[in-house]
Design a protein around this motif. Sequence first.
Motif, PDB file in Angstrom:
ATOM      1  N   PRO A 192      10.756 -12.519  27.382  1.00 56.06           N
ATOM      2  CA  PRO A 192      10.201 -13.559  26.510  1.00 56.06           C
ATOM      3  C   PRO A 192      10.392 -13.241  25.022  1.00 56.06           C
ATOM      4  N   PHE A 193      11.253 -12.287  24.717  1.00 58.69           N
ATOM      5  CA  PHE A 193      11.548 -11.906  23.333  1.00 58.69           C
ATOM      6  C   PHE A 193      12.941 -11.294  23.302  1.00 58.69           C
ATOM      7  N   VAL A 194      13.492 -11.153  22.117  1.00 58.48           N
ATOM      8  CA  VAL A 194      14.754 -10.440  21.950  1.00 58.48           C
ATOM      9  C   VAL A 194      14.433  -8.953  21.887  1.00 58.48           C
ATOM     10  N   THR A 198      18.889  -5.017  21.119  1.00 60.48           N
ATOM     11  CA  THR A 198      19.752  -6.155  20.811  1.00 60.48           C
ATOM     12  C   THR A 198      19.529  -6.650  19.395  1.00 60.48           C
ATOM     13  N   ALA A 199      18.287  -6.712  18.964  1.00 58.49           N
ATOM     14  CA  ALA A 199      17.980  -7.164  17.604  1.00 58.49           C
ATOM     15  C   ALA A 199      18.659  -6.262  16.577  1.00 58.49           C
ATOM     16  N   GLU A 206      25.808  -8.518  11.905  1.00 54.87           N
ATOM     17  CA  GLU A 206      25.756  -9.516  10.827  1.00 54.87           C
ATOM     18  C   GLU A 206      26.123  -8.889   9.491  1.00 54.87           C
ATOM     19  N   ALA A 207      25.599  -7.696   9.220  1.00 59.57           N
ATOM     20  CA  ALA A 207      25.890  -7.019   7.955  1.00 59.57           C
ATOM     21  C   ALA A 207      27.367  -6.619   7.884  1.00 59.57           C
ATOM     22  N   TYR A 208      27.915  -6.144   8.990  1.00 56.41           N
ATOM     23  CA  TYR A 208      29.317  -5.735   9.010  1.00 56.41           C
ATOM     24  C   TYR A 208      30.241  -6.928   8.798  1.00 56.41           C
ATOM     25  N   GLY A 307      22.103 -15.436  17.558  1.00 55.74           N
ATOM     26  CA  GLY A 307      23.101 -14.386  17.463  1.00 55.74           C
ATOM     27  C   GLY A 307      24.281 -14.513  18.393  1.00 55.74           C
ATOM     28  N   ARG A 308      24.525 -15.676  18.918  1.00 54.23           N
ATOM     29  CA  ARG A 308      25.591 -15.815  19.906  1.00 54.23           C
ATOM     30  C   ARG A 308      26.981 -15.718  19.268  1.00 54.23           C
TER      31      ARG A 308
END
Length: 362
Positions: A192-194, A198-199, A206-208, A307-308
């Motif tokens: 029920p959460f990421v 994975t987070a 994302e930063a890379y 994040g897909r």
Amino acid sequence: MRRTVRNLADGREILYFDDHPDAPGRTAVDTRDLPRNETASQIRRDPLTGEWVALAAHRQTRTYKPPAGLCPLCPSAPGRPTEVPESSYDVVVFENRFPSFSQHATGPVEPGLVPVGPGLGRCEVVCFTDRHTTSFGELPPSRVRTIVDALADRTTSLGALPGVRQVFPFENRGDEIGVTLSHPHGQVYGYPFVTPRTALMLTTAEAYLAEHGRPVMGDVLEMERSAGTRVLFESEHWTAFVPAAARWPVEVHVVPHRQVPDLPALTEEERDDFAELYLRVLGRLDGLYDRQLPYIAAWHQAPVSTGRDLAWLHLEVFSVLRTADKLKYLAGSESGMAVWINDVTPEDLAARLRAAPARYGR
């Protein structure tokens, strides 16, 4: 492959995935007298880390290391009903009787310093074969392909359930890992959460991407394939390698050459190719110490709705066995500070795995 959906005596869903469409019909009925499946699992958020913790006290009563004759994952036999009503099967998936997360979870949602909510989700058991004394690495490629298709099916189905934000297929094998049922099986969790891992990976990706304009896994894959020193096997669609910053004394990543978010996104050809290559990896892992290696095989997939575009599907296989008879225990640095110290260099492990005999003849 043929997919058949049935129900167990307590209302839980069971699905049969047969290698061939002409397999026997799956019509057996669960004759056990079971109470309706309910759970009071709960999640609480740690205010110091922001991570969610699941509380599932009912799991204390789950089945623990039964003798082979009482294995609940074997097919049912006259006078001995199990979790699988049929007398034989190829691949079967059913809702866990003692789940950490469930669609039946209820309870209040409480905000505050330590937010609380029901453990809404789903946990499933995946039996890879009806043979109790075999292992994943001994399965034929056709069966591995059925398993991949089943996991892709479950990823789609669990991802569509209310409250599920991430789907995680995995296999635990071996007493040293803590396995309590020795029958070859894996699990699928709908969280029920990421999850924290994975987070963190998505934040890093994302930063890379923002800095380099390329996906980080793509650059890692290019680096490993170009260097070759840590690569175990390459095929048309996949590469298996020991990561340069491996945490575990035995650790292998199996990565598709194409960026895809999850198992359902794989093509027919990529699924076939994976089945062949992964069996080669498992043969070398079991050949490393000439014994069945205790391991965890963890599929890293994108969350359901975030994040897909950043995620890159891959399988991580790792073991706590640092020599043939010595275990790596998580000590103060790993358990207390999450700073990993590996006693084995990735380059040495890769060389030993390449030189290891293929235990299953592959």
